[in-house]
Scaffold this motif. Structure first.
Motif, mmCIF file in Angstrom:
data_model
loop_
_atom_site.group_PDB
_atom_site.id
_atom_site.type_symbol
_atom_site.label_atom_id
_atom_site.label_comp_id
_atom_site.label_asym_id
_atom_site.label_seq_id
_atom_site.Cartn_x
_atom_site.Cartn_y
_atom_site.Cartn_z
ATOM 1 N N UNK A 46 0.850 -1.186 0.000
ATOM 2 C CA UNK A 46 0.000 0.000 0.000
ATOM 3 C C UNK A 46 0.889 1.241 0.000
ATOM 4 N N UNK A 47 0.336 2.323 -0.520
ATOM 5 C CA UNK A 47 1.034 3.607 -0.476
ATOM 6 C C UNK A 47 0.934 4.170 0.939
ATOM 7 N N UNK A 48 1.626 5.270 1.206
ATOM 8 C CA UNK A 48 1.543 5.907 2.515
ATOM 9 C C UNK A 48 0.129 6.400 2.822
ATOM 10 N N UNK A 49 -0.641 6.630 1.780
ATOM 11 C CA UNK A 49 -2.025 7.074 1.947
ATOM 12 C C UNK A 49 -2.979 5.898 2.175
ATOM 13 N N UNK A 50 -2.487 4.680 2.172
ATOM 14 C CA UNK A 50 -3.308 3.498 2.396
ATOM 15 C C UNK A 50 -3.941 2.932 1.147
ATOM 16 N N UNK A 51 -3.518 3.383 -0.016
ATOM 17 C CA UNK A 51 -4.083 2.901 -1.274
ATOM 18 C C UNK A 51 -3.309 1.653 -1.708
ATOM 19 N N UNK A 52 -4.031 0.590 -2.013
ATOM 20 C CA UNK A 52 -3.397 -0.668 -2.426
ATOM 21 C C UNK A 52 -2.687 -0.457 -3.759
ATOM 22 N N UNK A 53 -1.441 -0.826 -3.789
ATOM 23 C CA UNK A 53 -0.620 -0.700 -4.992
ATOM 24 C C UNK A 53 -0.521 -2.029 -5.752
ATOM 25 N N UNK A 54 -0.356 -3.116 -4.995
ATOM 26 C CA UNK A 54 -0.273 -4.437 -5.630
ATOM 27 C C UNK A 54 -0.565 -5.501 -4.578
ATOM 28 N N UNK A 55 -0.869 -6.699 -5.069
ATOM 29 C CA UNK A 55 -1.029 -7.836 -4.176
ATOM 30 C C UNK A 55 -0.696 -9.099 -4.943
ATOM 31 N N UNK A 56 -0.391 -10.135 -4.204
ATOM 32 C CA UNK A 56 -0.026 -11.391 -4.850
ATOM 33 C C UNK A 56 -1.245 -12.295 -4.975
ATOM 34 N N UNK A 57 -1.040 -13.432 -5.607
ATOM 35 C CA UNK A 57 -2.154 -14.361 -5.864
ATOM 36 C C UNK A 57 -2.788 -14.851 -4.570
ATOM 37 N N UNK A 58 -1.988 -15.086 -3.537
ATOM 38 C CA UNK A 58 -2.534 -15.538 -2.255
ATOM 39 C C UNK A 58 -3.462 -14.471 -1.654
#
Length: 188
Positions: free
Chosen positions: A171-183
């Motif tokens: 997540x960014x410092x603002x709490x916005x999700x940037x990426x995630x993995x398959x799990x």
């Protein structure tokens, strides 16, 4: 007539001296190292940068075989490398930059260099010597290796994150999700 010929010769000599002086000033002003040789590969001149990189003062280098003053080895195998100047003399052609070359200075210190050479031709086009230009690229090569190492580390980390069975979310410092993995995708 003799006086006119003598005066013409004096003026021609003075003009040649001025051109030679201008050439020397120009060579010493260049930021790259410059060495010139005669047709047999003996050093005829070198600028201050070449003196610094090779460790050879001009007075000691003049007349020496180029291989003595400009000793280079291959960075990978550390075997002696052929000087581009000798190749330019032999082939009568410009020899481009040689990568992965190490200059071994008179004091045995080593520097990574890029180098190139070109034949010097007389008025009739006959090869009469060679000019060798080289520069220290040690810092540049070190930075390139560091950047390549960081890239490998980043790819390794990305592979670990992607293949992990644990949910990993960035997540960014603002709490916005940037990426995630398959799990993380399966969990959420």
């Amino acid at each position: 007539l003799i006086i006119l010929i003598g005066e013409s010769m004096r003026r021609a000599g003075a003009a040649a001296g001025e051109r030679g002086e201008l050439l020397q000033v120009t060579l010493h002003s260049i930021g790259d190292a410059v060495i010139t040789t005669d047709i047999e590969g003996r050093v005829t001149s070198l600028n201050r940068v070449a003196e610094t990189l090779t460790g050879w003062p001009k007075a000691a280098a003049i007349g020496k075989p180029l291989e003595t003053v400009f000793r280079i080895i291959n960075a990978q195998g550390r075997e002696p490398a052929e000087s581009p100047a000798m190749r330019a003399l032999r082939e009568g052609a410009i020899v481009g930059l040689a990568n992965h070359t190490i200059l071994v200075a008179r004091d045995s210190s080593e520097r990574t260099i890029d180098d190139s050479a070109a034949p010097i031709r007389d008025e009739q086009g006959k090869v009469s010597g060679c000019v060798l230009v080289f520069r220290d690229v040690s810092d540049k090569r070190r930075l390139e290796k560091q950047a390549a190492s960081r890239l490998v580390d980043a790819r390794t980390l990305a592979s670990i994150v992607e293949s992990s069975d644990d949910a990993i979310v960035s997540k960014s410092l603002e709490g916005i999700i940037q990426s995630w993995n398959a799990a993380a995708e399966r969990v959420f």
